[in-house]
Design a protein around this motif. Structure first.
Motif, mmCIF file in Angstrom:
data_model
loop_
_atom_site.group_PDB
_atom_site.id
_atom_site.type_symbol
_atom_site.label_atom_id
_atom_site.label_comp_id
_atom_site.label_asym_id
_atom_site.label_seq_id
_atom_site.Cartn_x
_atom_site.Cartn_y
_atom_site.Cartn_z
ATOM 1 N N CYS A 164 70.731 6.524 -12.074
ATOM 2 C CA CYS A 164 70.326 5.301 -11.376
ATOM 3 C C CYS A 164 71.244 4.122 -11.660
ATOM 4 C CB CYS A 164 68.887 4.951 -11.734
ATOM 5 S SG CYS A 164 68.500 5.037 -13.486
ATOM 6 N N THR A 165 72.285 4.312 -12.469
ATOM 7 C CA THR A 165 73.301 3.267 -12.639
ATOM 8 C C THR A 165 74.536 3.551 -11.798
ATOM 9 O OG1 THR A 165 74.519 4.310 -14.484
ATOM 10 C CG2 THR A 165 72.553 3.007 -15.036
ATOM 11 N N MET A 166 74.579 4.693 -11.107
ATOM 12 C CA MET A 166 75.803 5.160 -10.444
ATOM 13 C C MET A 166 76.005 4.573 -9.042
ATOM 14 S SD MET A 166 76.208 9.226 -11.196
ATOM 15 C CE MET A 166 77.016 9.812 -12.698
ATOM 16 N N ALA A 167 77.283 4.344 -8.713
ATOM 17 C CA ALA A 167 77.710 4.071 -7.341
ATOM 18 C C ALA A 167 78.848 5.039 -7.040
ATOM 19 C CB ALA A 167 78.191 2.627 -7.192
ATOM 20 N N ILE A 168 78.777 5.728 -5.896
ATOM 21 C CA ILE A 168 79.733 6.787 -5.575
ATOM 22 C C ILE A 168 80.237 6.595 -4.154
ATOM 23 C CG2 ILE A 168 80.124 9.283 -5.542
ATOM 24 C CD1 ILE A 168 77.531 9.576 -7.168
ATOM 25 N N ARG A 169 81.533 6.751 -3.981
ATOM 26 C CA ARG A 169 82.113 6.629 -2.646
ATOM 27 C C ARG A 169 81.753 7.854 -1.799
ATOM 28 N NH1 ARG A 169 86.102 2.413 -2.775
ATOM 29 N NH2 ARG A 169 86.959 2.102 -4.879
ATOM 30 N N ARG A 170 81.548 7.611 -0.510
ATOM 31 C CA ARG A 170 81.127 8.678 0.398
ATOM 32 C C ARG A 170 82.149 9.807 0.468
ATOM 33 N NH1 ARG A 170 76.552 10.689 3.011
ATOM 34 N NH2 ARG A 170 77.441 12.736 3.254
ATOM 35 N N GLU A 171 83.423 9.479 0.498
ATOM 36 C CA GLU A 171 84.424 10.534 0.614
ATOM 37 C C GLU A 171 84.421 11.451 -0.599
ATOM 38 O OE1 GLU A 171 87.032 6.815 -0.512
ATOM 39 O OE2 GLU A 171 85.129 7.234 0.501
ATOM 40 N N TYR A 172 84.042 10.897 -1.748
ATOM 41 C CA TYR A 172 83.984 11.722 -2.956
ATOM 42 C C TYR A 172 82.715 12.577 -2.961
ATOM 43 C CZ TYR A 172 85.431 12.986 -7.671
ATOM 44 O OH TYR A 172 85.873 13.676 -8.767
ATOM 45 N N ILE A 173 81.636 12.044 -2.430
ATOM 46 C CA ILE A 173 80.417 12.842 -2.283
ATOM 47 C C ILE A 173 80.715 14.085 -1.445
ATOM 48 C CG2 ILE A 173 78.120 12.896 -1.236
ATOM 49 C CD1 ILE A 173 77.872 9.927 -1.959
ATOM 50 N N ASN A 174 81.417 13.892 -0.315
ATOM 51 C CA ASN A 174 81.744 15.015 0.558
ATOM 52 C C ASN A 174 82.631 16.034 -0.161
ATOM 53 O OD1 ASN A 174 80.321 13.701 2.566
ATOM 54 N ND2 ASN A 174 82.142 12.801 3.501
ATOM 55 N N ARG A 175 83.473 15.565 -1.040
ATOM 56 C CA ARG A 175 84.379 16.446 -1.773
ATOM 57 C C ARG A 175 83.648 17.256 -2.848
ATOM 58 N NH1 ARG A 175 90.417 14.939 -3.865
ATOM 59 N NH2 ARG A 175 90.412 15.976 -5.897
ATOM 60 N N VAL A 176 82.659 16.635 -3.480
ATOM 61 C CA VAL A 176 81.980 17.274 -4.608
ATOM 62 C C VAL A 176 80.817 18.158 -4.173
ATOM 63 C CG1 VAL A 176 80.585 16.795 -6.677
ATOM 64 C CG2 VAL A 176 82.684 15.494 -6.249
ATOM 65 N N LEU A 177 80.137 17.816 -3.086
ATOM 66 C CA LEU A 177 78.921 18.519 -2.695
ATOM 67 C C LEU A 177 79.050 20.041 -2.615
ATOM 68 C CD1 LEU A 177 77.049 16.327 -0.054
ATOM 69 C CD2 LEU A 177 76.330 16.961 -2.360
ATOM 70 N N PRO A 178 80.176 20.596 -2.143
ATOM 71 C CA PRO A 178 80.267 22.065 -2.102
ATOM 72 C C PRO A 178 80.162 22.725 -3.475
ATOM 73 C CG PRO A 178 81.923 21.096 -0.671
ATOM 74 C CD PRO A 178 81.325 19.969 -1.467
ATOM 75 N N TYR A 179 80.312 21.953 -4.545
ATOM 76 C CA TYR A 179 80.260 22.495 -5.909
ATOM 77 C C TYR A 179 78.946 22.133 -6.614
ATOM 78 C CZ TYR A 179 85.123 22.975 -4.702
ATOM 79 O OH TYR A 179 86.290 23.313 -4.045
ATOM 80 N N TYR A 180 78.031 21.575 -5.851
ATOM 81 C CA TYR A 180 76.746 21.100 -6.348
ATOM 82 C C TYR A 180 75.773 22.283 -6.423
ATOM 83 C CZ TYR A 180 73.030 17.456 -6.558
ATOM 84 O OH TYR A 180 72.000 16.623 -6.918
ATOM 85 N N ILE A 181 75.177 22.513 -7.576
ATOM 86 C CA ILE A 181 74.175 23.556 -7.747
ATOM 87 C C ILE A 181 72.798 22.928 -7.590
ATOM 88 C CG2 ILE A 181 73.183 25.232 -9.358
ATOM 89 C CD1 ILE A 181 75.971 25.450 -10.607
ATOM 90 N N ASP A 182 72.027 23.454 -6.678
ATOM 91 C CA ASP A 182 70.772 22.840 -6.253
ATOM 92 C C ASP A 182 69.789 22.626 -7.401
ATOM 93 O OD1 ASP A 182 69.064 21.930 -4.014
ATOM 94 O OD2 ASP A 182 67.825 23.641 -4.571
ATOM 95 N N ARG A 183 69.764 23.500 -8.383
ATOM 96 C CA ARG A 183 68.771 23.400 -9.451
ATOM 97 C C ARG A 183 69.214 22.489 -10.592
ATOM 98 N NH1 ARG A 183 71.155 28.369 -9.521
ATOM 99 N NH2 ARG A 183 72.291 28.962 -11.418
ATOM 100 N N CYS A 184 70.365 21.858 -10.446
ATOM 101 C CA CYS A 184 70.879 20.969 -11.493
ATOM 102 C C CYS A 184 70.670 19.507 -11.114
ATOM 103 C CB CYS A 184 72.350 21.258 -11.755
ATOM 104 S SG CYS A 184 72.622 22.922 -12.430
ATOM 105 N N ALA A 185 70.842 18.622 -12.057
ATOM 106 C CA ALA A 185 70.616 17.194 -11.825
ATOM 107 C C ALA A 185 71.671 16.620 -10.889
ATOM 108 C CB ALA A 185 70.610 16.437 -13.145
ATOM 109 N N HIS A 186 71.239 15.711 -10.018
ATOM 110 C CA HIS A 186 72.122 15.154 -8.992
ATOM 111 C C HIS A 186 73.274 14.365 -9.569
ATOM 112 C CE1 HIS A 186 69.241 12.070 -10.098
ATOM 113 N NE2 HIS A 186 70.060 11.148 -9.639
ATOM 114 N N ASP A 187 73.055 13.683 -10.693
ATOM 115 C CA ASP A 187 74.082 12.824 -11.261
ATOM 116 C C ASP A 187 75.093 13.583 -12.117
ATOM 117 O OD1 ASP A 187 72.136 13.437 -13.109
ATOM 118 O OD2 ASP A 187 71.751 11.378 -13.737
ATOM 119 N N ASP A 188 74.661 14.712 -12.687
ATOM 120 C CA ASP A 188 75.480 15.430 -13.663
ATOM 121 C C ASP A 188 76.778 15.956 -13.062
ATOM 122 O OD1 ASP A 188 75.581 16.479 -16.434
ATOM 123 O OD2 ASP A 188 75.593 18.422 -15.443
#
Length: 314
Positions: A164-188
């Motif tokens: 809840c302290t984070m700010a993230i650029r949209r282009e980086y979100i798009n880059r990272v999301l394919p490596y996001y594991i659904d059962r893990c924490a969103h910020d980690d």
């Protein structure tokens, strides 16, 4: 980024006690929010009604929206799926029970505008147990920025902030999301991959009052054997995703960072061997690697107790 669209993503669940106070802290931000997306995780109290009344009262129907899950999914999945709903160029994560300093968005956006190399910006927080509020309401002008980069001894591997302290650029979100594991924490995952790229920075200044109470969803972490085993598997999968990321993108100091991530994965494999297969032979190699995966030494003792049934839950 002067005209960047600012999106805030909030996940809610049975938050009727504190939600209005948090919504008000978003309403009075010195830099206005362009889009607030709230995803409610099938609350059974008055949370949704309070949110809808607040939106109507302050005439925010054109930019503040609430989605209601048809079943409870848990806070991790709630945040993960909520990311797909935001449309802004900068995303701020938000919990339902904190209070943001009035210039949180203004300050963090100013830093992002001045530092295009920063993709993930986190900050300190003021832990607050309720009662009288701390007097700090605005950020100082003397806060320092620290670049977060993964070290050879796994420095900075474990997340050191609240999402809840984070700010993230949209282009980086798009880059990272394919490596996001659904059962893990969103910020980690954003912290971890940002530390691989050297694009994660930490603001040494508090931007929120982080309210601690008995019902914080992300703090309900009773350490059962089952949960600890699943945590190991999640961390191993996350580490493998980090290696996949490094193989796709040009990461500075690739060989060093790849070796560090592999060492962390191996540490979690030793932990899994202890917890799941009761391997006494895992204790010593795990002890030599404790700093890679444990924040406190006593957690290793807790694992030993869990593994051999000496304590069912910590």
């Amino acid at each position: 980024m002067g005209k960047a669209k600012i999106s805030v993503l909030m996940a809610t669940y049975n938050g009727e006690k504190y939600i209005e106070e948090q919504l008000n802290s978003l309403l009075v931000q010195s830099r206005e929010i362009d889009e607030l997306v709230i995803v409610d995780d099938y609350s059974t109290d008055a949370t949704v009604c309070i949110i809808r009344d607040f939106i109507d009262k302050h005439k925010k129907n054109d930019s503040w929206v609430i989605y209601e899950n048809e079943k409870n999914k848990g806070w991790k999945k709630n945040f993960h799926e909520g990311i797909s709903l935001i449309t802004g160029s900068v995303l701020f994560f938000c919990d339902q029970d904190d209070i943001w300093l009035t210039d949180k968005i203004e300050c963090q956006m100013k830093i992002l505008e001045q530092h295009p190399e920063i993709m993930v910006l986190a900050s300190e927080e003021t832990v607050w147990y309720g009662g009288n509020k701390p007097e700090v309401t605005k950020l100082s002008d003397h806060a320092t920025l620290e670049k977060i980069e993964l070290g050879c001894n796994a420095e900075n591997y474990m997340i050191q902030c609240s999402g809840c302290t984070m700010a993230i650029r949209r282009e980086y979100i798009n880059r990272v999301l394919p490596y996001y594991i659904d059962r893990c924490a969103h910020d980690d995952i954003f912290w971890k991959i940002g530390s691989l790229d050297g694009k994660c920075y930490f603001l040494h200044e508090s931007t929120i009052l982080h309210r601690i109470h008995g019902n914080n969803e992300s703090r309900k972490r009773g350490r059962t054997l089952k949960k600890s085993i699943q945590n190991c598997r999640n961390e191993i999968d996350t580490g493998n995703q980090m290696i996949n990321y490094m193989q796709t993108y040009s990461v500075p100091n690739y060989s060093v960072k790849k070796g560090t991530v592999e060492n962390v994965i191996n540490a979690y494999r030793y932990r899994l061997g202890l917890l799941e297969k009761k391997k006494v032979s895992s204790i010593l190699p795990l002890a030599t690697r404790y700093s890679m995966i444990f924040r406190r030494k006593r957690q290793l003792v807790g694992d030993i107790l869990l593994a051999f049934g000496l304590k069912e839950q910590l």
